[in-house]
Design a protein around this motif. Structure first.
Motif, PDB file in Angstrom:
ATOM      1  N   SER A 124      51.562   7.367  40.805  1.00  0.00           N
ATOM      2  CA  SER A 124      51.194   6.037  41.298  1.00  0.00           C
ATOM      3  C   SER A 124      50.718   5.109  40.185  1.00  0.00           C
ATOM      4  CB  SER A 124      50.091   6.161  42.362  1.00  0.00           C
ATOM      5  OG  SER A 124      50.529   6.908  43.465  1.00  0.00           O
TER       6      SER A 124
ATOM      7  N   ARG B 194      34.176   2.909  47.253  1.00  0.00           N
ATOM      8  CA  ARG B 194      34.725   2.424  48.530  1.00  0.00           C
ATOM      9  C   ARG B 194      33.920   2.975  49.705  1.00  0.00           C
ATOM     10  NH1 ARG B 194      40.832   1.610  48.409  1.00  0.00           N
ATOM     11  NH2 ARG B 194      40.805   2.810  50.320  1.00  0.00           N
TER      12      ARG B 194
ATOM     13  N   ASP C 136      47.604  15.902  47.863  1.00  0.00           N
ATOM     14  CA  ASP C 136      46.928  14.958  46.973  1.00  0.00           C
ATOM     15  C   ASP C 136      47.779  13.755  46.605  1.00  0.00           C
ATOM     16  OD1 ASP C 136      44.700  16.527  46.984  1.00  0.00           O
ATOM     17  OD2 ASP C 136      45.086  17.490  45.052  1.00  0.00           O
TER      18      ASP C 136
ATOM     19  N   PRO D 231      49.797  11.563  48.322  1.00  0.00           N
ATOM     20  CA  PRO D 231      49.548  10.341  49.102  1.00  0.00           C
ATOM     21  C   PRO D 231      48.073   9.944  49.133  1.00  0.00           C
ATOM     22  CG  PRO D 231      49.972  12.194  50.564  1.00  0.00           C
ATOM     23  CD  PRO D 231      50.255  12.677  49.178  1.00  0.00           C
ATOM     24  N   ARG D 232      47.185  10.930  49.061  1.00  0.00           N
ATOM     25  CA  ARG D 232      45.749  10.634  49.105  1.00  0.00           C
ATOM     26  C   ARG D 232      45.326   9.794  47.905  1.00  0.00           C
ATOM     27  NH1 ARG D 232      40.906  14.788  47.811  1.00  0.00           N
ATOM     28  NH2 ARG D 232      39.175  13.638  48.703  1.00  0.00           N
ATOM     29  N   TYR D 233      45.713  10.219  46.708  1.00  0.00           N
ATOM     30  CA  TYR D 233      45.350   9.479  45.503  1.00  0.00           C
ATOM     31  C   TYR D 233      46.131   8.176  45.401  1.00  0.00           C
ATOM     32  CZ  TYR D 233      42.956  13.735  43.980  1.00  0.00           C
ATOM     33  OH  TYR D 233      42.121  14.818  43.890  1.00  0.00           O
ATOM     34  N   ALA D 234      47.357   8.171  45.889  1.00  0.00           N
ATOM     35  CA  ALA D 234      48.173   6.957  45.828  1.00  0.00           C
ATOM     36  C   ALA D 234      47.505   5.816  46.574  1.00  0.00           C
ATOM     37  CB  ALA D 234      49.552   7.231  46.396  1.00  0.00           C
ATOM     38  N   SER D 235      46.900   6.105  47.712  1.00  0.00           N
ATOM     39  CA  SER D 235      46.276   5.048  48.509  1.00  0.00           C
ATOM     40  C   SER D 235      45.093   4.426  47.769  1.00  0.00           C
ATOM     41  CB  SER D 235      45.821   5.610  49.868  1.00  0.00           C
ATOM     42  OG  SER D 235      44.799   6.580  49.691  1.00  0.00           O
ATOM     43  N   VAL D 236      44.320   5.249  47.065  1.00  0.00           N
ATOM     44  CA  VAL D 236      43.167   4.731  46.291  1.00  0.00           C
ATOM     45  C   VAL D 236      43.653   3.921  45.094  1.00  0.00           C
ATOM     46  CG1 VAL D 236      41.115   5.372  44.969  1.00  0.00           C
ATOM     47  CG2 VAL D 236      41.743   6.683  47.000  1.00  0.00           C
TER      48      VAL D 236
ATOM     49  N   LEU E 186      46.560   2.373  44.564  1.00  0.00           N
ATOM     50  CA  LEU E 186      47.220   1.135  44.954  1.00  0.00           C
ATOM     51  C   LEU E 186      46.206   0.101  45.456  1.00  0.00           C
ATOM     52  CD1 LEU E 186      50.384   2.566  46.737  1.00  0.00           C
ATOM     53  CD2 LEU E 186      50.238   1.553  44.448  1.00  0.00           C
ATOM     54  N   ALA E 187      45.204   0.538  46.221  1.00  0.00           N
ATOM     55  CA  ALA E 187      44.205  -0.379  46.755  1.00  0.00           C
ATOM     56  C   ALA E 187      43.318  -0.947  45.672  1.00  0.00           C
ATOM     57  CB  ALA E 187      43.354   0.322  47.812  1.00  0.00           C
ATOM     58  N   SER E 188      43.069  -0.172  44.610  1.00  0.00           N
ATOM     59  CA  SER E 188      42.181  -0.628  43.542  1.00  0.00           C
ATOM     60  C   SER E 188      42.905  -1.424  42.472  1.00  0.00           C
ATOM     61  CB  SER E 188      41.488   0.574  42.890  1.00  0.00           C
ATOM     62  OG  SER E 188      42.442   1.393  42.225  1.00  0.00           O
TER      63      SER E 188
END
Length: 338
Positions: free
Chosen positions: A117, A188, A322, A324-329, A331-333
């Motif tokens: 990501s 967050r 992990d 998709p879990r890390y990808a969401s953080v 991308l959001a940051s």
């Protein structure tokens, strides 16, 4: 005459035996004719472990420990090769392109999922390029502060960051690494904002923290164990869902008030995706066996690692969880390396 007599005698033999006799193969020795030679059991030649970071760090030290112990167990050389650059993606790309036979392995970690990501493009598909071999160790990340900051717990730290939003300076061992992602998850969850100061590794971040130039850092526990024991740094919490045997007095973030928080930084072996399952399982079992030797386990645990030696299937499941879990953080940051 002698040749005709030999041919007549061969007519009375089974085909395979006759062919062996003509070829001059001694009796009792397996004969395959023109067929592909029977494959040799793994490992039949040297094995290479690619380490995508510079020599001397925790990943390199673990790779060399595994290489030594596996070489002794296999009776074959296990060579460590450091392929450095592009946040570990150069070494990872080399392994992704390697022949999938178990003779080229990657000493990887959560960076494999983070880079998917953090980079807009990669020379491989992080979700398809590798299969897990073994999660060898977990490196608990620990939040530590300089003693004169006046915080003694995670709640103290959160309260200070809320009181002074954007002013608390947090050193990072690298931009976009697991420490960055883990603290962003904490921010967050708790609504705090800090001033991130990225460093080119954990050592310079620790030096600046000890010198009072920054307020805190989130870093691999093994890098600051001795400083916490001596009182030169104040430990606030570890990111894992369990306490470290090296510093059992330090609570987890979940125990310290960040309910449900859990992030594991790990190091282990990966192989090209098409590597046969029997080869992967053999390596995985042998990694677990060498890590279970009391002297090796004790040395790693005293340094701050949690020895795991997982199965290949367990590591594959962790990678799938992990990513998709890390990808969401990330991308959001807005984190990005390229």
């Amino acid at each position: 005459m002698q040749r005709r007599a030999l041919l007549r005698s061969l007519l009375c033999l089974p085909v395979a035996a006759a062919a062996a006799a003509i070829a001059g193969v001694p009796a009792g020795v397996p004969f395959h004719g023109d067929a592909t030679p029977a494959p040799q059991a793994f490992p039949a030649r040297p094995v290479r472990i690619v380490v995508p970071v510079a020599p001397g760090g925790s990943a390199d030290k673990l790779a060399r420990t595994l290489a030594l112990k596996l070489s002794e167990k296999w009776g074959q050389p296990v060579v460590v090769e450091n392929v450095v650059g592009a946040s570990g993606t150069l070494g990872a790309a080399q392994v992704a392109r390697a022949k999938p036979d178990g003779y080229t392995l990657l000493l990887g970690g959560e960076g494999v999922t983070l880079n998917a990501s953090l980079f807009k493009t990669l020379p491989y598909d992080a979700s398809r390029a590798f299969r897990g071999v073994s999660k060898a160790v977990v490196n608990p990340q620990i939040l530590v502060a300089r003693p004169d900051l006046g915080v003694r717990s995670l709640q103290d730290y959160i309260a200070l960051a809320r009181k002074r939003p954007g002013e608390v300076t947090l050193g990072l061992p690298g931009n976009g690494g697991i420490a960055h992602v883990a603290h962003e998850m904490l921010s967050r969850q708790t609504g705090i904002k800090v001033n991130y100061i990225p460093y080119a590794g954990g050592a310079p971040a620790t030096v600046d923290l000890l010198g009072g130039h920054i307020d805190a850092t989130l870093i691999t526990l093994a890098a600051v164990t001795d400083y916490v024991r001596s009182g030169r740094l104040t430990a606030l919490a570890v990111t894992t869902p369990y306490r470290s045997k090296a510093l059992p007095q330090v609570p987890t973030m979940a125990q310290a008030g960040a309910a449900g928080f859990a992030v594991e930084s790990w190091q282990g072996l990966l192989a090209p995706a098409a590597t046969p399952a029997d080869v992967v399982d053999r390596i995985s079992r042998d990694v677990a066996a060498v890590l279970d030797v009391p002297a090796t386990r004790g040395q790693l645990e005293d340094a701050g690692y949690v020895v795991v030696g997982s199965s290949a299937q367990e590591l594959d499941a962790a990678l799938a969880r992990d990513l998709p879990r890390y990808a969401s953080v990330i991308l959001a940051s807005g984190m990005s390396l390229r």
